[in-house]
Design a protein around this motif. Structure first.
Motif, mmCIF file in Angstrom:
data_model
loop_
_atom_site.group_PDB
_atom_site.id
_atom_site.type_symbol
_atom_site.label_atom_id
_atom_site.label_comp_id
_atom_site.label_asym_id
_atom_site.label_seq_id
_atom_site.Cartn_x
_atom_site.Cartn_y
_atom_site.Cartn_z
ATOM 1 N N ILE A 198 -30.130 -18.857 -16.830
ATOM 2 C CA ILE A 198 -31.339 -19.669 -16.890
ATOM 3 C C ILE A 198 -32.521 -18.759 -16.591
ATOM 4 O O ILE A 198 -32.548 -18.074 -15.558
ATOM 5 C CB ILE A 198 -31.295 -20.818 -15.870
ATOM 6 C CG1 ILE A 198 -30.118 -21.754 -16.183
ATOM 7 C CG2 ILE A 198 -32.609 -21.597 -15.866
ATOM 8 C CD1 ILE A 198 -29.839 -22.771 -15.093
ATOM 9 N N VAL A 199 -33.491 -18.733 -17.496
ATOM 10 C CA VAL A 199 -34.651 -17.846 -17.346
ATOM 11 C C VAL A 199 -35.930 -18.666 -17.415
ATOM 12 O O VAL A 199 -36.065 -19.554 -18.259
ATOM 13 C CB VAL A 199 -34.674 -16.758 -18.444
ATOM 14 C CG1 VAL A 199 -35.875 -15.823 -18.243
ATOM 15 C CG2 VAL A 199 -33.374 -15.956 -18.449
ATOM 16 N N ALA A 200 -36.850 -18.353 -16.515
ATOM 17 C CA ALA A 200 -38.210 -18.894 -16.582
ATOM 18 C C ALA A 200 -39.168 -17.717 -16.691
ATOM 19 O O ALA A 200 -39.015 -16.717 -15.995
ATOM 20 C CB ALA A 200 -38.534 -19.718 -15.336
ATOM 21 N N ALA A 201 -40.144 -17.810 -17.577
ATOM 22 C CA ALA A 201 -41.136 -16.753 -17.750
ATOM 23 C C ALA A 201 -42.528 -17.377 -17.738
ATOM 24 O O ALA A 201 -42.722 -18.511 -18.194
ATOM 25 C CB ALA A 201 -40.912 -15.996 -19.057
ATOM 26 N N ALA A 202 -43.482 -16.623 -17.171
ATOM 27 C CA ALA A 202 -44.865 -17.099 -17.094
ATOM 28 C C ALA A 202 -45.688 -16.444 -18.194
ATOM 29 O O ALA A 202 -45.727 -15.224 -18.305
ATOM 30 C CB ALA A 202 -45.457 -16.766 -15.731
ATOM 31 N N VAL B 130 -34.603 -15.120 -13.073
ATOM 32 C CA VAL B 130 -33.296 -15.384 -13.675
ATOM 33 C C VAL B 130 -32.351 -15.974 -12.632
ATOM 34 O O VAL B 130 -32.259 -15.472 -11.507
ATOM 35 C CB VAL B 130 -32.661 -14.086 -14.230
ATOM 36 C CG1 VAL B 130 -31.305 -14.378 -14.864
ATOM 37 C CG2 VAL B 130 -33.589 -13.418 -15.231
ATOM 38 N N VAL B 131 -31.638 -17.008 -13.026
ATOM 39 C CA VAL B 131 -30.551 -17.565 -12.216
ATOM 40 C C VAL B 131 -29.276 -17.535 -13.052
ATOM 41 O O VAL B 131 -29.297 -17.872 -14.244
ATOM 42 C CB VAL B 131 -30.858 -19.006 -11.764
ATOM 43 C CG1 VAL B 131 -29.616 -19.667 -11.166
ATOM 44 C CG2 VAL B 131 -31.986 -19.016 -10.743
ATOM 45 N N LEU B 132 -28.170 -17.116 -12.429
ATOM 46 C CA LEU B 132 -26.865 -17.076 -13.083
ATOM 47 C C LEU B 132 -25.935 -18.086 -12.432
ATOM 48 O O LEU B 132 -25.839 -18.159 -11.210
ATOM 49 C CB LEU B 132 -26.254 -15.665 -12.959
ATOM 50 C CG LEU B 132 -27.045 -14.519 -13.575
ATOM 51 C CD1 LEU B 132 -26.397 -13.184 -13.225
ATOM 52 C CD2 LEU B 132 -27.141 -14.676 -15.083
ATOM 53 N N LEU B 133 -25.238 -18.863 -13.275
ATOM 54 C CA LEU B 133 -24.291 -19.869 -12.798
ATOM 55 C C LEU B 133 -22.908 -19.549 -13.353
ATOM 56 O O LEU B 133 -22.714 -19.522 -14.571
ATOM 57 C CB LEU B 133 -24.710 -21.264 -13.268
ATOM 58 C CG LEU B 133 -26.146 -21.702 -12.957
ATOM 59 C CD1 LEU B 133 -26.394 -23.102 -13.528
ATOM 60 C CD2 LEU B 133 -26.411 -21.688 -11.461
ATOM 61 N N ASP B 134 -21.962 -19.280 -12.470
ATOM 62 C CA ASP B 134 -20.590 -19.027 -12.897
ATOM 63 C C ASP B 134 -20.045 -20.282 -13.575
ATOM 64 O O ASP B 134 -20.105 -21.378 -13.010
ATOM 65 C CB ASP B 134 -19.732 -18.661 -11.679
ATOM 66 C CG ASP B 134 -18.376 -18.084 -12.056
ATOM 67 O OD1 ASP B 134 -17.713 -18.661 -12.944
ATOM 68 O OD2 ASP B 134 -17.967 -17.064 -11.466
ATOM 69 N N ALA C 231 -24.218 -20.152 -7.590
ATOM 70 C CA ALA C 231 -25.531 -19.981 -8.202
ATOM 71 C C ALA C 231 -26.157 -18.718 -7.627
ATOM 72 O O ALA C 231 -26.237 -18.562 -6.401
ATOM 73 C CB ALA C 231 -26.427 -21.186 -7.925
ATOM 74 N N LEU C 232 -26.581 -17.819 -8.502
ATOM 75 C CA LEU C 232 -27.134 -16.542 -8.081
ATOM 76 C C LEU C 232 -28.572 -16.410 -8.573
ATOM 77 O O LEU C 232 -28.822 -16.438 -9.781
ATOM 78 C CB LEU C 232 -26.306 -15.378 -8.648
ATOM 79 C CG LEU C 232 -24.796 -15.423 -8.433
ATOM 80 C CD1 LEU C 232 -24.132 -14.252 -9.152
ATOM 81 C CD2 LEU C 232 -24.479 -15.379 -6.955
ATOM 82 N N ILE D 234 -34.360 -26.626 -12.731
ATOM 83 C CA ILE D 234 -33.372 -26.760 -13.805
ATOM 84 C C ILE D 234 -31.960 -26.821 -13.222
ATOM 85 O O ILE D 234 -31.133 -27.639 -13.636
ATOM 86 C CB ILE D 234 -33.504 -25.590 -14.797
ATOM 87 C CG1 ILE D 234 -34.844 -25.666 -15.534
ATOM 88 C CG2 ILE D 234 -32.347 -25.606 -15.800
ATOM 89 C CD1 ILE D 234 -35.141 -24.458 -16.394
ATOM 90 N N VAL D 235 -31.681 -25.966 -12.247
ATOM 91 C CA VAL D 235 -30.351 -25.970 -11.629
ATOM 92 C C VAL D 235 -30.063 -27.326 -11.006
ATOM 93 O O VAL D 235 -28.994 -27.914 -11.214
ATOM 94 C CB VAL D 235 -30.246 -24.854 -10.566
ATOM 95 C CG1 VAL D 235 -28.934 -24.999 -9.785
ATOM 96 C CG2 VAL D 235 -30.314 -23.481 -11.216
ATOM 97 N N GLU D 236 -31.011 -27.856 -10.247
ATOM 98 C CA GLU D 236 -30.769 -29.130 -9.559
ATOM 99 C C GLU D 236 -30.663 -30.292 -10.543
ATOM 100 O O GLU D 236 -29.870 -31.218 -10.337
ATOM 101 C CB GLU D 236 -31.877 -29.389 -8.544
ATOM 102 C CG GLU D 236 -31.822 -28.428 -7.364
ATOM 103 C CD GLU D 236 -32.755 -28.838 -6.236
ATOM 104 O OE1 GLU D 236 -33.444 -29.860 -6.375
ATOM 105 O OE2 GLU D 236 -32.791 -28.125 -5.208
ATOM 106 N N ALA D 237 -31.442 -30.260 -11.620
ATOM 107 C CA ALA D 237 -31.426 -31.365 -12.579
ATOM 108 C C ALA D 237 -30.203 -31.333 -13.481
ATOM 109 O O ALA D 237 -29.613 -32.379 -13.784
ATOM 110 C CB ALA D 237 -32.698 -31.332 -13.417
ATOM 111 N N GLU D 238 -29.803 -30.133 -13.930
ATOM 112 C CA GLU D 238 -28.746 -30.027 -14.931
ATOM 113 C C GLU D 238 -27.396 -29.588 -14.365
ATOM 114 O O GLU D 238 -26.371 -29.749 -15.026
ATOM 115 C CB GLU D 238 -29.181 -29.041 -16.028
ATOM 116 C CG GLU D 238 -30.460 -29.479 -16.739
ATOM 117 C CD GLU D 238 -30.886 -28.513 -17.827
ATOM 118 O OE1 GLU D 238 -30.091 -27.592 -18.151
ATOM 119 O OE2 GLU D 238 -32.013 -28.670 -18.358
ATOM 120 N N HIS D 239 -27.394 -29.058 -13.135
ATOM 121 C CA HIS D 239 -26.146 -28.572 -12.534
ATOM 122 C C HIS D 239 -26.083 -29.010 -11.069
ATOM 123 O O HIS D 239 -26.062 -28.181 -10.152
ATOM 124 C CB HIS D 239 -26.071 -27.044 -12.650
ATOM 125 C CG HIS D 239 -26.212 -26.546 -14.056
ATOM 126 N ND1 HIS D 239 -25.144 -26.487 -14.932
ATOM 127 C CD2 HIS D 239 -27.309 -26.111 -14.748
ATOM 128 C CE1 HIS D 239 -25.565 -26.027 -16.095
ATOM 129 N NE2 HIS D 239 -26.870 -25.804 -16.016
#
Length: 329
Positions: A231-235, A248-252, A258-259, A285-290
């Motif tokens: 999951i990437v967010a860019a400004a 960047v967040v990585l989800l196994d 969650a990293l 995004i992590v909290e809403a979708e995972h």
């Protein structure tokens, strides 16, 4: 006591890989509440679909048929060709019997034959915990050349804290993607990734920053996608479309890990709070979708004052100290 038998692990033998990971797990989680480990599918994907940029070797130490210790050696094949990365684990009940030393001797022979002269490895010390691992590495000639704090935060975030993090930075919009970076952002993303490699503190590690080009990015995205959701967010600055930073967040895919990986604000965009907004975007995004993810982890050098302050304000708290251990022939 006789030395353990040391052998290569057949990476296409799923039973052997599971036994290897089991021994690694027993070592990793001993006295470490926040220890992180690749899931078995993630380990399998990494060794059965190797990168063209490194050579990865797994060794197992056995006593009476049981895997009691593991070694993972990663040998650079392009940039930093002098460099090898090493990780050794021994089941707690089998320590102080020469297993770790035997594994180290075996991998040392492999990396010397490959031409690498510098070895680095990560060592974690729980806050207030045992320093036995540090003593072992020091006895082998390694020294600590860089430290970071391993930070963790419970999910979901406290609602009051989350409300405090929703401030938007004027003049920027946040764009997000999952998985492969879209074509329209790839050039800017590569530029930011390479800036990250230049900026991240590395202490006295004997390595030069890796240059990420299109082929390397594509290889990384393909290999990562087998085991992790990215999951990437860019400004993006509205006035001219310039990218000001990313996170960047990585989800196994096979675990609840969650990293929080890279977070960077480009030099000319710093000082406005973009780092916090980017982290907030990925967390949302992590909290809403995972929602199954319960803890998110990150790592920061306290000397990197701006990012450390951002992480602490965001809700992360230190749980361990990471030492980068190094030995040079």
């Amino acid at each position: 006591m006789s030395a353990p038998s040391i052998s290569f692990v057949d990476v296409h033998d799923d039973v052997a890989l599971a036994a290897w990971r089991g021994a690694e797990s027993a070592s990793l989680h001993h006295e470490r509440s926040f220890a992180l480990q690749r899931s078995l599918p993630a380990l399998t994907a990494s060794v059965q679909h190797p990168s063209a940029f490194v050579r990865r070797v797994l060794l197992a130490a056995r006593r009476d048929g049981e895997v009691v210790g593991t070694a993972e050696l990663v040998l650079s094949q392009t940039e930093n060709e002098h460099l090898a990365e090493l990780e050794i684990h021994v089941r707690p009940e089998h320590r102080r019997r020469g297993t770790g030393a035997a594994l180290h001797q075996a991998v040392d022979e492999i990396r010397r034959a490959d031409g690498q002269t510098t070895v680095i490895g990560e060592l974690y010390l729980p806050l207030g915990g045992s320093a036995a691992g540090l003593d072992f590495a020091t006895a082998l000639g390694f020294t600590s050349v860089h430290t970071e704090e391993h930070l963790a935060m419970r999910l979901p975030a406290d609602p009051i804290t989350a409300d405090l993090l929703t401030r938007e930075v004027p003049g920027y919009e946040i764009v997000t993607w999952t998985g492969r970076c879209p074509d329209e952002h790839r050039a800017a993303y590569l530029s930011m990734r390479n800036q990250m490699n230049l900026d991240v503190p590395t202490g006295q590690i004997d390595a030069t920053p890796v240059v990420i080009h299109e082929a390397r990015l594509a290889d990384s995205e393909l290999r990562t996608a087998r085991s992790y959701i990215t999951i990437v967010a860019a400004a993006r600055r509205v006035a001219d479309g310039a990218m000001g930073g990313y996170s960047v967040v990585l989800l196994d895919r096979s675990d609840h890990v969650a990293l929080q990986d890279d977070t960077l604000v480009m030099p000319e965009h710093r000082g406005s709070g973009l780092g916090m907004q980017l982290k907030q975007a990925t967390r949302a995004i992590v909290e809403a979708e995972h929602p199954e993810r319960q803890v998110i982890h990150t790592w920061t050098d306290p000397a990197n004052a701006a990012m450390y302050r951002t992480n602490i304000s965001f809700g992360f708290a230190p749980v361990e100290i990471l030492h980068e251990m190094q030995r040079v022939d």
